[in-house]
Design a protein around this motif. Structure first.
Motif, PDB file in Angstrom:
ATOM      1  N   THR A  57       0.861  -1.176   0.000  1.00  0.00           N
ATOM      2  CA  THR A  57       0.000   0.000   0.000  1.00  0.00           C
ATOM      3  C   THR A  57       0.900   1.229   0.000  1.00  0.00           C
ATOM      4  OG1 THR A  57      -1.704  -1.167   1.228  1.00  0.00           O
ATOM      5  CG2 THR A  57      -1.789   1.240   1.272  1.00  0.00           C
ATOM      6  N   VAL A  58       0.735   2.086  -0.979  1.00  0.00           N
ATOM      7  CA  VAL A  58       1.569   3.275  -1.111  1.00  0.00           C
ATOM      8  C   VAL A  58       0.872   4.448  -0.445  1.00  0.00           C
ATOM      9  CG1 VAL A  58       2.586   4.906  -2.741  1.00  0.00           C
ATOM     10  CG2 VAL A  58       2.629   2.457  -3.235  1.00  0.00           C
ATOM     11  N   THR A  59       1.562   5.047   0.513  1.00  0.00           N
ATOM     12  CA  THR A  59       1.077   6.248   1.182  1.00  0.00           C
ATOM     13  C   THR A  59       2.196   7.270   1.190  1.00  0.00           C
ATOM     14  OG1 THR A  59       1.782   5.430   3.342  1.00  0.00           O
ATOM     15  CG2 THR A  59      -0.498   4.971   2.702  1.00  0.00           C
ATOM     16  N   SER A  60       1.830   8.522   1.304  1.00  0.00           N
ATOM     17  CA  SER A  60       2.845   9.574   1.322  1.00  0.00           C
ATOM     18  C   SER A  60       3.635   9.512   2.626  1.00  0.00           C
ATOM     19  CB  SER A  60       2.194  10.945   1.184  1.00  0.00           C
ATOM     20  OG  SER A  60       3.191  11.934   1.163  1.00  0.00           O
ATOM     21  N   PRO A  61       4.963   9.510   2.519  1.00  0.00           N
ATOM     22  CA  PRO A  61       5.792   9.469   3.728  1.00  0.00           C
ATOM     23  C   PRO A  61       6.092  10.861   4.285  1.00  0.00           C
ATOM     24  CG  PRO A  61       7.174   9.217   1.812  1.00  0.00           C
ATOM     25  CD  PRO A  61       5.751   9.319   1.315  1.00  0.00           C
ATOM     26  N   THR A  62       5.074  11.724   4.340  1.00  0.00           N
ATOM     27  CA  THR A  62       5.274  13.107   4.748  1.00  0.00           C
ATOM     28  C   THR A  62       5.965  13.205   6.103  1.00  0.00           C
ATOM     29  OG1 THR A  62       3.349  13.781   3.497  1.00  0.00           O
ATOM     30  CG2 THR A  62       4.125  15.316   5.160  1.00  0.00           C
ATOM     31  N   PHE A  63       5.593  12.389   7.062  1.00  0.00           N
ATOM     32  CA  PHE A  63       6.208  12.473   8.388  1.00  0.00           C
ATOM     33  C   PHE A  63       7.400  11.545   8.525  1.00  0.00           C
ATOM     34  CE2 PHE A  63       1.930  14.118   8.916  1.00  0.00           C
ATOM     35  CZ  PHE A  63       2.231  15.341   9.499  1.00  0.00           C
ATOM     36  N   ALA A  64       7.343  10.376   7.903  1.00  0.00           N
ATOM     37  CA  ALA A  64       8.455   9.425   7.973  1.00  0.00           C
ATOM     38  C   ALA A  64       9.578   9.828   7.025  1.00  0.00           C
ATOM     39  CB  ALA A  64       7.965   8.026   7.622  1.00  0.00           C
ATOM     40  N   ILE A  65       9.289  10.613   6.026  1.00  0.00           N
ATOM     41  CA  ILE A  65      10.157  11.109   4.961  1.00  0.00           C
ATOM     42  C   ILE A  65      10.479  10.042   3.921  1.00  0.00           C
ATOM     43  CG2 ILE A  65      12.328  12.259   4.337  1.00  0.00           C
ATOM     44  CD1 ILE A  65      12.127  13.809   6.901  1.00  0.00           C
ATOM     45  N   VAL A  66      10.618   8.786   4.308  1.00  0.00           N
ATOM     46  CA  VAL A  66      10.876   7.751   3.305  1.00  0.00           C
ATOM     47  C   VAL A  66      10.101   6.480   3.657  1.00  0.00           C
ATOM     48  CG1 VAL A  66      12.997   6.904   4.432  1.00  0.00           C
ATOM     49  CG2 VAL A  66      12.654   6.510   1.996  1.00  0.00           C
ATOM     50  N   ASN A  67       9.471   5.890   2.651  1.00  0.00           N
ATOM     51  CA  ASN A  67       8.830   4.578   2.757  1.00  0.00           C
ATOM     52  C   ASN A  67       9.555   3.646   1.792  1.00  0.00           C
ATOM     53  OD1 ASN A  67       6.853   5.477   4.535  1.00  0.00           O
ATOM     54  ND2 ASN A  67       5.287   5.716   2.964  1.00  0.00           N
ATOM     55  N   GLN A  68       9.582   2.376   2.146  1.00  0.00           N
ATOM     56  CA  GLN A  68      10.214   1.390   1.267  1.00  0.00           C
ATOM     57  C   GLN A  68       9.183   0.353   0.853  1.00  0.00           C
ATOM     58  OE1 GLN A  68      14.169  -0.140   2.214  1.00  0.00           O
ATOM     59  NE2 GLN A  68      13.407  -2.196   1.798  1.00  0.00           N
ATOM     60  N   TYR A  69       9.216  -0.015  -0.430  1.00  0.00           N
ATOM     61  CA  TYR A  69       8.327  -1.032  -0.979  1.00  0.00           C
ATOM     62  C   TYR A  69       9.176  -2.095  -1.652  1.00  0.00           C
ATOM     63  CZ  TYR A  69       5.564   3.252  -0.640  1.00  0.00           C
ATOM     64  OH  TYR A  69       4.996   4.422  -0.200  1.00  0.00           O
ATOM     65  N   GLU A  70       8.612  -3.296  -1.750  1.00  0.00           N
ATOM     66  CA  GLU A  70       9.316  -4.376  -2.432  1.00  0.00           C
ATOM     67  C   GLU A  70       8.674  -4.612  -3.783  1.00  0.00           C
ATOM     68  OE1 GLU A  70      10.219  -9.100  -1.898  1.00  0.00           O
ATOM     69  OE2 GLU A  70      10.125  -7.863  -0.092  1.00  0.00           O
ATOM     70  N   GLY A  71       9.488  -4.494  -4.828  1.00  0.00           N
ATOM     71  CA  GLY A  71       9.008  -4.699  -6.190  1.00  0.00           C
ATOM     72  C   GLY A  71       9.247  -6.119  -6.654  1.00  0.00           C
ATOM     73  N   ALA A  72       9.033  -6.359  -7.923  1.00  0.00           N
ATOM     74  CA  ALA A  72       9.226  -7.677  -8.524  1.00  0.00           C
ATOM     75  C   ALA A  72      10.649  -8.160  -8.309  1.00  0.00           C
ATOM     76  CB  ALA A  72       8.903  -7.613 -10.015  1.00  0.00           C
ATOM     77  N   GLY A  73      10.791  -9.434  -8.034  1.00  0.00           N
ATOM     78  CA  GLY A  73      12.106 -10.032  -7.854  1.00  0.00           C
ATOM     79  C   GLY A  73      12.848  -9.545  -6.619  1.00  0.00           C
ATOM     80  N   GLY A  74      12.113  -8.965  -5.665  1.00  0.00           N
ATOM     81  CA  GLY A  74      12.745  -8.495  -4.435  1.00  0.00           C
ATOM     82  C   GLY A  74      13.425  -7.138  -4.572  1.00  0.00           C
ATOM     83  N   SER A  75      13.218  -6.459  -5.694  1.00  0.00           N
ATOM     84  CA  SER A  75      13.824  -5.137  -5.858  1.00  0.00           C
ATOM     85  C   SER A  75      13.246  -4.174  -4.823  1.00  0.00           C
ATOM     86  CB  SER A  75      13.568  -4.606  -7.276  1.00  0.00           C
ATOM     87  OG  SER A  75      12.186  -4.414  -7.479  1.00  0.00           O
ATOM     88  N   ARG A  76      14.047  -3.177  -4.475  1.00  0.00           N
ATOM     89  CA  ARG A  76      13.602  -2.200  -3.483  1.00  0.00           C
ATOM     90  C   ARG A  76      13.264  -0.880  -4.172  1.00  0.00           C
ATOM     91  NH1 ARG A  76      18.347  -2.931   0.777  1.00  0.00           N
ATOM     92  NH2 ARG A  76      19.397  -2.636  -1.194  1.00  0.00           N
ATOM     93  N   ILE A  77      12.184  -0.282  -3.694  1.00  0.00           N
ATOM     94  CA  ILE A  77      11.724   1.004  -4.194  1.00  0.00           C
ATOM     95  C   ILE A  77      11.599   1.922  -2.985  1.00  0.00           C
ATOM     96  CG2 ILE A  77       9.886   2.217  -5.425  1.00  0.00           C
ATOM     97  CD1 ILE A  77       9.042  -0.730  -6.390  1.00  0.00           C
ATOM     98  N   HIS A  78      12.220   3.084  -3.051  1.00  0.00           N
ATOM     99  CA  HIS A  78      12.168   4.046  -1.948  1.00  0.00           C
ATOM    100  C   HIS A  78      11.347   5.247  -2.393  1.00  0.00           C
ATOM    101  CE1 HIS A  78      15.289   1.631  -0.140  1.00  0.00           C
ATOM    102  NE2 HIS A  78      15.977   1.739  -1.268  1.00  0.00           N
TER     103      HIS A  78
END
Length: 138
Positions: free
Chosen positions: A55-76
């Motif tokens: 679930t993608v939410t704005s990281p306004t307070f955390a400043i950065v969120n991390q998601y896992e993409g296909a094949g274990g890739s990381r998205i910041h």
């Protein structure tokens, strides 16, 4: 530069596809637009196209969120809206993210302008109406 005009959010996948198609060796995407222009909504679509089920939410307070993409890739996903000085990004260890090879999607890049890699993909979002947007991608 590529310019895309959409008249409804249903057309957003085309914009995300154009951005994903430019990634290759470029991993930082700087999204510019007014508050409410749709930066987070576009990031949600980009993240989905990269294979993340998070679930993608704005990281306004955390400043950065991390998601896992296909094949274990990381998205910041960064939101620098609350940054007052680019030096604050050093405290976050921004270099480790931007130069890791992981995909970095950046909202409010103007807050850290001098720190953006020269090869970052730029996306300018213009609000044309309540539902229409223009995206300039370069």
């Amino acid at each position: 530069m590529k310019t895309l005009h959409i008249t409804s959010q249903d057309e957003l996948p085309q914009v995300a596809e154009a951005i994903v198609g430019l990634l290759g060796s470029r991993n930082v995407v700087a999204l510019r637009g007014a508050m409410g222009a749709g930066k987070t909504t576009l990031i949600r679509e980009i993240v989905a196209q990269l294979g993340a089920a998070d679930t993608v939410t704005s990281p306004t307070f955390a400043i950065v969120n991390q998601y896992e993409g296909a094949g274990g890739s990381r998205i910041h996903h960064f939101d620098f809206y609350r940054i007052d000085d680019p030096r604050e990004a050093f405290d976050l260890g921004y270099e480790e993210y931007f130069y890791s090879g992981d995909i970095c999607l950046v909202e409010w890049p103007e807050k850290i302008e001098p720190l953006l890699p020269d090869e970052a993909i730029e996306v300018r979002i213009t609000v044309d109406s309540e539902t229409a947007r223009t995206f300039e991608i370069y």
